[in-house]
Design an enzyme around this catalytic site. Structure first.
Site, PDB file in Angstrom:
ATOM      1  N   ASP A 184       3.434  -4.751  -5.582  1.00  0.00           N
ATOM      2  CA  ASP A 184       3.912  -6.048  -5.092  1.00  0.00           C
ATOM      3  C   ASP A 184       5.435  -6.084  -5.047  1.00  0.00           C
ATOM      4  O   ASP A 184       6.037  -6.559  -4.074  1.00  0.00           O
ATOM      5  CB  ASP A 184       3.398  -7.180  -5.991  1.00  0.00           C
ATOM      6  CG  ASP A 184       1.933  -7.507  -5.753  1.00  0.00           C
ATOM      7  OD1 ASP A 184       1.382  -7.081  -4.716  1.00  0.00           O
ATOM      8  OD2 ASP A 184       1.337  -8.193  -6.603  1.00  0.00           O
ATOM      9  N   GLU A 200       0.827  -1.213   0.000  1.00  0.00           N
ATOM     10  CA  GLU A 200       0.000   0.000   0.000  1.00  0.00           C
ATOM     11  C   GLU A 200       0.858   1.258   0.000  1.00  0.00           C
ATOM     12  O   GLU A 200       0.525   2.252  -0.652  1.00  0.00           O
ATOM     13  CB  GLU A 200      -0.960  -0.014   1.190  1.00  0.00           C
ATOM     14  CG  GLU A 200      -1.950  -1.175   1.201  1.00  0.00           C
ATOM     15  CD  GLU A 200      -2.779  -1.293  -0.068  1.00  0.00           C
ATOM     16  OE1 GLU A 200      -2.907  -0.308  -0.819  1.00  0.00           O
ATOM     17  OE2 GLU A 200      -3.295  -2.400  -0.331  1.00  0.00           O
TER      18      GLU A 200
END
Length: 678
Positions: A580, A516
């Protein structure tokens, strides 16, 4: 419009989530990695996802009422059970009218009252359908859609209220492309067998809804064909999902006269007045759609427009009605589009809807029972360590100039971290909940949400607001708020356990946190400054280098296939793949700050570094249906679970070292060819 990035796409409420203990099982978890799910016949450097999860994938059967199974799904099931216990207790509490317990309890009870719901059939829709039937021309139809207090803009106008991308302290009314029932534009044009099957089922579904309201089958079929043709015309103007990812190209601030000049057959002044939207300026994400709508409305039969409005209204409410309506909707959206064989139990659906419509009321009860202060404290420590690790990575970047680094660090230091639940709860006092009126309860909640939303237009943004509810198993980054948010629902095993060793927690929830954070600096998020404004704060040479690196990630994921021959869209999934890749690196750096990282002590036969990567792979232990995967490749900005594991690891030297990845193995890339961004 805003770009808010979540760790997982939840489609149609089909995903919800988990805990490591239930009320019936209060035993303390002592094992945090499932060795039995591994397939150690696979070389880690060939396919780490299958090495870590292969036996689990082989032996797992997806439950009939799910589109997939694994970490998120299992946690969702546990959270549903927790929610159920809260709702059943509230429903039998005899709480005072207007109290939190009364509202969530009676909402749940009304949804479980199938006797009353079946008896009413589609009676709740009849008055509104009569209004639609009486419309005389498209201008009346637009007035009707604007006047709808529950679904402002109806089936043709996509609307929302949120921060102005370039002035993030002010809320604006925003319009986005709309008018389609199928997931995205290609569903209307592709001619492969699977897509044709979807369109055929769509026609059948529309026909079925109309026949359930008393229309003869021949007429119903003609209505369906007219609606599909109308939507196909509108679909030509739509941008594809990957094109919607560019915040600059999807930002247009227009005055009402400018918008009217652009779309002369839509009386925007009257439309906005009917909406009760007091504004002379709006944001339009995709003006091409509204230009197409303006052009097609005068030449489209009013009967087709009315049919479109009527179908949209029935479809919007079908799941709230008697079984034939709810089943028809499930058969198309869940079964045909995503391959789910059977509906989930009713209590699960009503529990999910309670969260959807009364989320922060339910959330107050939920966190009181299921989210401890100790868990929040451990999470705050993790987040702090991740921010330290990210700061260190930015400072050491060899491709970014000092000028851009300075502002990037200011932005990182300004990130707001929200953990568990809001500090200030939403007010639901205007929502009227009756124990015997499920349909009416949902409409009251919808009406309240619409009124609450429209009251924000041109007002100062409240940055304390959350866009997810506490029970959700998900997390998100919001670049307009420069924030990362982690609801209580995801802060449980396998994502997080306060008793787990650091390797597992940093590999799982640590990676989610880093993911995030990285979203605030991905190809979209990097274009927003510390205040959340869409502004170019980069030196041009740095932006060019970032783009080159991002293109390498696009190319890498473009090379992956699923279902034998279906290529991933590296441009659509770029933001999530960057997150990611960055999240893994940041989490590992933060893990290296822990005492466990500095030791050689093995647990379950694995070194601390190996456990970090196994904990990471365990988070993505997910298996989904082929139909779901096929749909996700077209609309989901996230890569499939296998590539969320293997993709980042191919670019990560510490993984190579931990598992002795060698040249010739399928995941091996020479270090010079590995992609590193943050």
């Amino acid at each position: 419009m805003k770009f808010t990035h979540s760790i997982l796409l939840a489609v149609g409420g089909m995903l919800s989530f988990t805990a490591c203990k239930t009320e019936k099982d209060e035993t303390t978890r002592t094992v945090f990695f499932d060795k039995s799910g591994m397939d150690t016949t696979i070389v880690p450097g060939n396919d780490f996802f299958s090495y870590a999860n292969g036996n689990w994938v082989k032996n797992t059967k997806i439950p009939d009422d799910q589109t997939g199974w694994g970490s998120f799904y299992e946690l969702s099931e546990e959270n549903h059970k927790k929610t159920k216990s809260i709702l059943e207790a509230a429903a039998t509490s005899g709480a005072a009218k207007g109290s939190t317990e009364q509202k969530v309890g009676d909402f749940y009870a009304s949804g479980m009252d199938t006797v009353t719901i079946e008896k009413r059939g589609y009676d709740p829709l009849k008055a509104e359908l009569a209004k639609i039937a009486g419309l005389k021309d498209y201008k009346e139809a637009l007035h009707y859609m604007a006047d709808d207090e529950i679904n402002r803009g109806g089936v043709l106008f996509g609307m929302g209220v949120g921060p102005d991308d370039r002035q993030s302290t002010i809320n604006r009314l925003s319009f986005i492309q709309s008018g389609l029932s199928l997931p995205e534009k290609d569903y209307y044009f592709k001619t492969d067998a699977e897509t044709v099957k979807v369109r055929t089922a769509f026609l059948k579904y529309i026909t079925q809804l109309f026949t359930l309201t008393g229309v003869d089958s021949t007429t119903a079929r003609k209505k369906a064909e007219g609606i599909l043709a109308f939507e196909t015309t509108l679909a030509k103007s739509h941008k594809a999902p990957a094109e919607l990812r560019d915040p600059i190209k999807n930002y247009h601030k227009l005055s009402v006269p400018e918008l009217t000049k652009l779309t002369p057959n839509i009386d925007w002044k009257s439309f906005l007045e009917t909406l009760t939207a007091k504004t002379d300026t709006v944001l339009v994400g995709q003006p091409e759609y509204y230009q197409a709508l303006s052009a097609v409305l005068p030449t489209t039969s009013i009967d087709v427009i009315k049919d479109k409005a009527a179908f949209g209204y029935i479809d919007f409410n079908a799941s709230l009605l008697s079984k034939p309506f709810a089943q028809a909707r499930f058969d198309f959206y869940n079964k045909t589009l995503y391959g789910q064989p059977v509906q989930s139990e009713r209590w699960k659906r009503i529990a999910q809807n309670t969260d959807t419509y009364l989320g922060e009321l339910l959330g107050q009860l939920w966190v009181k029972k299921y989210f401890t202060p100790e868990a929040k404290e451990r999470m705050l420590t993790l987040v702090t360590n991740l921010q330290k690790a990210y700061r260190n990575r930015i400072e050491k970047l060899d491709w970014m100039s000092p000028e851009t680094k300075k502002i990037a660090l200011q932005k990182l230091d300004g990130v707001t971290n929200k953990i568990g639940y809001p500090d200030k709860w939403k007010d639901y006092s205007e929502v009227d909940i009756k124990r015997d009126d499920y349909f009416g309860n949902v409409q009251s909640a919808r009406k309240h949400a619409t009124k609450e939303n429209f009251a924000k237009i041109n007002k100062t943004v409240d940055r304390s607001e959350w866009q997810m509810t506490p029970p959700e198993v998900n997390a998100y980054a919001n670049p307009s708020f420069n924030e990362i948010v982690f609801p209580a629902g995801i802060l449980q095993f396998p994502f997080f356990d306060k008793d787990a060793d650091d390797a597992i927690n940093y590999g799982s929830i640590g990676m989610v946190i880093g993911h995030e954070m990285t979203h605030l600096f991905d190809d979209q998020g990097r274009q927003y400054d510390v205040q959340g404004n869409l502004r170019d704060w980069w030196q041009k040479s740095d932006a060019d280098k970032f783009t080159t690196k991002a293109d390498q990630v696009v190319n890498q994921y473009n090379s992956y296939t699923v279902l034998d021959n279906l290529k991933l869209n590296g441009r659509l999934t770029l933001g999530e793949n960057l997150a990611d890749l960055g999240g893994l690196a940041i989490a590992f750096d933060a893990f290296r700050l822990t005492d466990q990282s500095k030791s050689d002590t093995k647990i379950d036969g694995f070194t601390p570094n190996q456990r970090f990567f196994l904990g990471f792979a365990q988070v993505w232990r997910i298996k989904i249906r082929d139909e779901t995967q096929r749909a996700y490749v077209q609309i989901d900005p996230h890569s499939p679970a296998k590539y969320r594991v293997n993709g980042p690891l191919t670019n990560f030297v510490p993984f190579y070292q931990a598992f002795n990845v060698k040249p010739g193995e399928k995941m091996y890339k020479p270090e010079v060819d590995q992609t590193r961004v943050w």
